[in-house]
Design a protein around this motif. Structure first.
Motif, PDB file in Angstrom:
ATOM      1  N   ARG A  44       0.820  -1.378   0.112  1.00  0.00           N
ATOM      2  CA  ARG A  44       0.002  -0.033  -0.005  1.00  0.00           C
ATOM      3  C   ARG A  44       0.945   1.144   0.111  1.00  0.00           C
ATOM      4  O   ARG A  44       0.433   2.247   0.380  1.00  0.00           O
ATOM      5  N   CYS A  45       2.197   1.019  -0.444  1.00  0.00           N
ATOM      6  CA  CYS A  45       3.093   2.339  -0.706  1.00  0.00           C
ATOM      7  C   CYS A  45       2.727   3.118  -1.547  1.00  0.00           C
ATOM      8  O   CYS A  45       1.930   2.748  -2.561  1.00  0.00           O
ATOM      9  N   SER A  46       3.446   4.168  -1.647  1.00  0.00           N
ATOM     10  CA  SER A  46       3.191   5.228  -3.012  1.00  0.00           C
ATOM     11  C   SER A  46       3.703   4.611  -4.110  1.00  0.00           C
ATOM     12  O   SER A  46       4.756   3.777  -4.085  1.00  0.00           O
ATOM     13  N   PRO A  47       2.936   4.742  -5.192  1.00  0.00           N
ATOM     14  CA  PRO A  47       3.539   4.157  -6.380  1.00  0.00           C
ATOM     15  C   PRO A  47       5.098   4.792  -6.916  1.00  0.00           C
ATOM     16  O   PRO A  47       5.733   3.955  -7.809  1.00  0.00           O
ATOM     17  N   PHE A  48       5.288   5.708  -6.366  1.00  0.00           N
ATOM     18  CA  PHE A  48       6.649   6.385  -6.844  1.00  0.00           C
ATOM     19  C   PHE A  48       7.669   5.759  -5.891  1.00  0.00           C
ATOM     20  O   PHE A  48       8.908   5.795  -6.214  1.00  0.00           O
ATOM     21  N   PHE A  49       7.614   5.288  -4.719  1.00  0.00           N
ATOM     22  CA  PHE A  49       8.517   4.859  -3.987  1.00  0.00           C
ATOM     23  C   PHE A  49       8.055   3.864  -3.255  1.00  0.00           C
ATOM     24  O   PHE A  49       7.215   4.093  -2.005  1.00  0.00           O
ATOM     25  N   MET A  74      20.682   8.956   1.573  1.00  0.00           N
ATOM     26  CA  MET A  74      21.390   9.327   0.076  1.00  0.00           C
ATOM     27  C   MET A  74      20.636   9.523  -0.897  1.00  0.00           C
ATOM     28  O   MET A  74      20.990  10.193  -1.907  1.00  0.00           O
ATOM     29  N   PHE A  75      19.595   8.607  -0.997  1.00  0.00           N
ATOM     30  CA  PHE A  75      18.354   8.851  -1.908  1.00  0.00           C
ATOM     31  C   PHE A  75      18.202  10.341  -1.818  1.00  0.00           C
ATOM     32  O   PHE A  75      17.616  10.859  -3.028  1.00  0.00           O
ATOM     33  N   TRP A  76      17.682  11.025  -0.556  1.00  0.00           N
ATOM     34  CA  TRP A  76      17.242  12.151  -0.621  1.00  0.00           C
ATOM     35  C   TRP A  76      18.322  13.288  -1.139  1.00  0.00           C
ATOM     36  O   TRP A  76      17.876  14.131  -1.715  1.00  0.00           O
ATOM     37  N   MET A  77      19.580  13.023  -0.854  1.00  0.00           N
ATOM     38  CA  MET A  77      20.678  13.682  -1.419  1.00  0.00           C
ATOM     39  C   MET A  77      20.676  13.898  -2.847  1.00  0.00           C
ATOM     40  O   MET A  77      20.849  15.038  -3.321  1.00  0.00           O
ATOM     41  N   SER A  81      20.007  17.344  -5.310  1.00  0.00           N
ATOM     42  CA  SER A  81      20.981  17.867  -6.008  1.00  0.00           C
ATOM     43  C   SER A  81      20.371  18.336  -7.406  1.00  0.00           C
ATOM     44  O   SER A  81      20.778  19.036  -8.126  1.00  0.00           O
ATOM     45  N   PHE A  82      19.127  17.925  -7.734  1.00  0.00           N
ATOM     46  CA  PHE A  82      18.396  18.598  -8.634  1.00  0.00           C
ATOM     47  C   PHE A  82      17.273  19.509  -8.456  1.00  0.00           C
ATOM     48  O   PHE A  82      16.531  19.715  -9.462  1.00  0.00           O
ATOM     49  N   LYS A  83      17.314  19.911  -7.200  1.00  0.00           N
ATOM     50  CA  LYS A  83      16.152  20.682  -6.926  1.00  0.00           C
ATOM     51  C   LYS A  83      16.626  22.037  -6.605  1.00  0.00           C
ATOM     52  O   LYS A  83      17.886  22.273  -6.569  1.00  0.00           O
ATOM     53  N   THR A  84      15.748  23.156  -6.654  1.00  0.00           N
ATOM     54  CA  THR A  84      16.138  24.630  -6.299  1.00  0.00           C
ATOM     55  C   THR A  84      16.217  24.283  -4.785  1.00  0.00           C
ATOM     56  O   THR A  84      15.528  23.744  -4.047  1.00  0.00           O
ATOM     57  N   ASN A  85      16.742  25.693  -4.046  1.00  0.00           N
ATOM     58  CA  ASN A  85      16.697  25.790  -2.657  1.00  0.00           C
ATOM     59  C   ASN A  85      15.287  25.716  -2.077  1.00  0.00           C
ATOM     60  O   ASN A  85      14.775  25.225  -1.031  1.00  0.00           O
ATOM     61  N   ALA A  86      14.374  26.646  -2.751  1.00  0.00           N
ATOM     62  CA  ALA A  86      12.989  26.504  -2.195  1.00  0.00           C
ATOM     63  C   ALA A  86      12.472  25.165  -2.409  1.00  0.00           C
ATOM     64  O   ALA A  86      11.600  24.821  -1.365  1.00  0.00           O
ATOM     65  N   ILE A  88      13.815  22.358  -1.952  1.00  0.00           N
ATOM     66  CA  ILE A  88      14.531  21.574  -0.833  1.00  0.00           C
ATOM     67  C   ILE A  88      13.631  21.735   0.158  1.00  0.00           C
ATOM     68  O   ILE A  88      13.495  20.754   1.059  1.00  0.00           O
ATOM     69  N   LEU A  89      13.758  22.686   0.532  1.00  0.00           N
ATOM     70  CA  LEU A  89      13.093  23.212   1.888  1.00  0.00           C
ATOM     71  C   LEU A  89      11.578  22.979   1.931  1.00  0.00           C
ATOM     72  O   LEU A  89      10.741  23.033   3.069  1.00  0.00           O
ATOM     73  N   ASN A  90      10.842  22.762   1.048  1.00  0.00           N
ATOM     74  CA  ASN A  90       9.398  22.331   0.648  1.00  0.00           C
ATOM     75  C   ASN A  90       9.066  20.949   0.750  1.00  0.00           C
ATOM     76  O   ASN A  90       9.375  20.243  -0.224  1.00  0.00           O
ATOM     77  N   MET A  91       8.577  20.325   1.961  1.00  0.00           N
ATOM     78  CA  MET A  91       8.550  18.879   2.023  1.00  0.00           C
ATOM     79  C   MET A  91       7.364  18.413   1.188  1.00  0.00           C
ATOM     80  O   MET A  91       7.288  17.034   0.907  1.00  0.00           O
ATOM     81  N   SER A  92       6.541  19.228   0.620  1.00  0.00           N
ATOM     82  CA  SER A  92       5.602  18.792  -0.248  1.00  0.00           C
ATOM     83  C   SER A  92       6.030  18.457  -1.462  1.00  0.00           C
ATOM     84  O   SER A  92       5.337  17.629  -2.445  1.00  0.00           O
ATOM     85  N   LYS A  93       7.065  18.808  -1.928  1.00  0.00           N
ATOM     86  CA  LYS A  93       7.990  18.642  -3.061  1.00  0.00           C
ATOM     87  C   LYS A  93       9.014  17.580  -2.971  1.00  0.00           C
ATOM     88  O   LYS A  93       9.903  17.672  -3.843  1.00  0.00           O
ATOM     89  N   LEU A  94       8.868  16.630  -1.975  1.00  0.00           N
ATOM     90  CA  LEU A  94       9.972  15.549  -2.059  1.00  0.00           C
ATOM     91  C   LEU A  94      10.220  14.711  -3.279  1.00  0.00           C
ATOM     92  O   LEU A  94      11.325  14.281  -3.549  1.00  0.00           O
ATOM     93  N   PHE A  95       8.986  14.332  -3.844  1.00  0.00           N
ATOM     94  CA  PHE A  95       9.149  13.839  -5.184  1.00  0.00           C
ATOM     95  C   PHE A  95       8.471  14.211  -6.458  1.00  0.00           C
ATOM     96  O   PHE A  95       8.919  14.218  -7.272  1.00  0.00           O
ATOM     97  N   ASN A  96       7.543  15.033  -5.906  1.00  0.00           N
ATOM     98  CA  ASN A  96       6.964  15.781  -7.146  1.00  0.00           C
ATOM     99  C   ASN A  96       7.649  17.496  -7.312  1.00  0.00           C
ATOM    100  O   ASN A  96       7.322  18.304  -6.759  1.00  0.00           O
TER     101      ASN A  96
END
Length: 319
Positions: A44-49, A74-77, A81-86, A88-96
């Motif tokens: 029942r996990c997220s289809p993305f992870f 390490m996966f989050w790191m 590396s492909f995100k902007t600073n905004a 990175i600090l926005n948890m709602s955009k962890l994968f999206n």
């Protein structure tokens, strides 16, 4: 800066649980029939992870859960590396989020990250090679001649915190006009990595049979020729293990470079420090630089994991 150690720990943990699971399966076949797996259970996990290692009851032991918590930072790191600073600090955009390559442009163009990579390679490779050249004969002599006092002295040097050597080294190198050079960094790394190599190789040489050396002596080989032609080829897994660990130490070291390096000899850990200013922290640049630092160690550990595990476990069981 210490993420490569986690990568090495991951490889060892994977190998350990693969061996333990295979042993448990063999023992279960000999005593009890293998239990049937619950086919009706659905993830029942997220289809993305999908965290299926945590979902399936027959796989969710403590070791695998610990492996997940080591892998996720390490996966989050890597994602950061492909995100902007905004983002990175926005948890709602962890994968999206929308991937961007500006962090890599910033690292290699604005900060000139290629020079610290070359400096780290020079210092790490030279200090590792010199440590192996000096440490392998020392470990062989201690193992064969039973020089326990000498091995105890080396262990005491290894136990002493490296920061206690920092002030004497700085005064010495400043008086010799060597501060800010490659030589000062190599000597500092050499003094710390050399005892590590010696103590890894001592139990490895103790497990090698002495009959091989005696046969070489009968054939007319010298002590040095026996060591070069017979003992070194047999100790290849231990050499690779100790060399990789010494290289990782030099690659990650921050304290020595912070005090002894100059603008021309800046290493990677010091280069990451440039992304932190008085009023701002470039999180995207830090994550991108961390990926660049971690990637070579991951590649080395991936291709040499069999030798690393063999070298670390050598001498654990005798008799």
């Amino acid at each position: 800066m210490y993420l490569p150690y986690s990568c090495l720990f991951i490889l060892l943990l994977i190998h350990f649980f693969q061996c333990s699971n295979s042993d448990s399966l063999h023992s279960s076949h000999a005593i009890l029939p293998r239990p049937k797996r619950n086919r009706k259970f659905r993830c029942r996990c997220s289809p993305f992870f999908c965290t299926s290692l945590l979902c399936y009851p027959d796989r969710s032991d403590t070791g695998i859960r610990g492996l997940f918590f080591v892998l996720f930072p390490m996966f989050w790191m890597f994602l950061a590396s492909f995100k902007t600073n905004a983002d990175i600090l926005n948890m709602s955009k962890l994968f999206n989020f929308t991937p961007t390559m500006k962090n890599f442009e910033n690292v290699f163009v604005n900060y000139d990250f290629a020079k610290p990579i070359i400096n780290s390679l020079i210092v790490s490779l030279v200090s590792t090679v010199l440590s192996l050249i000096l440490g392998l004969p020392a470990a062989y002599s201690i193992a064969r001649e039973k020089q326990h006092l000498f091995s105890g002295i080396i262990l005491m040097i290894r136990i002493v915190p490296a920061v206690s050597f920092l002030v004497p080294w700085y005064i010495l190198f400043t008086n010799l006009h060597l501060s800010g050079t490659y030589l000062s960094l190599i000597i500092c790394h050499l003094i710390v990595s050399l005892p590590l190599i010696v103590w890894i190789m001592i139990p490895y040489y103790e497990t090698l049979p002495q009959e091989l050396e005696q046969s070489a002596y009968i054939d007319g080989a010298s002590r040095f020729g026996t060591f070069i032609r017979i003992m070194l080829p047999l100790s290849t897994p231990g050499i690779l293990t100790s060399g990789i660990l010494a290289f990782i130490f030099s690659w990650n070291n921050f304290m020595f470079a912070l005090v002894l390096c100059s603008n021309d000899t800046t290493t990677l850990p010091i280069a990451i420090y440039q992304f932190i200013s008085y009023s701002n922290v470039d999180w995207g640049g830090i994550m991108c630089a961390s990926v660049v630092i971690t990637l070579p160690i991951i590649i080395i550990s991936f291709f040499l994991q069999r030798y690393i595990i063999t070298g670390l476990t050598a001498g654990a069981v005798k008799g």
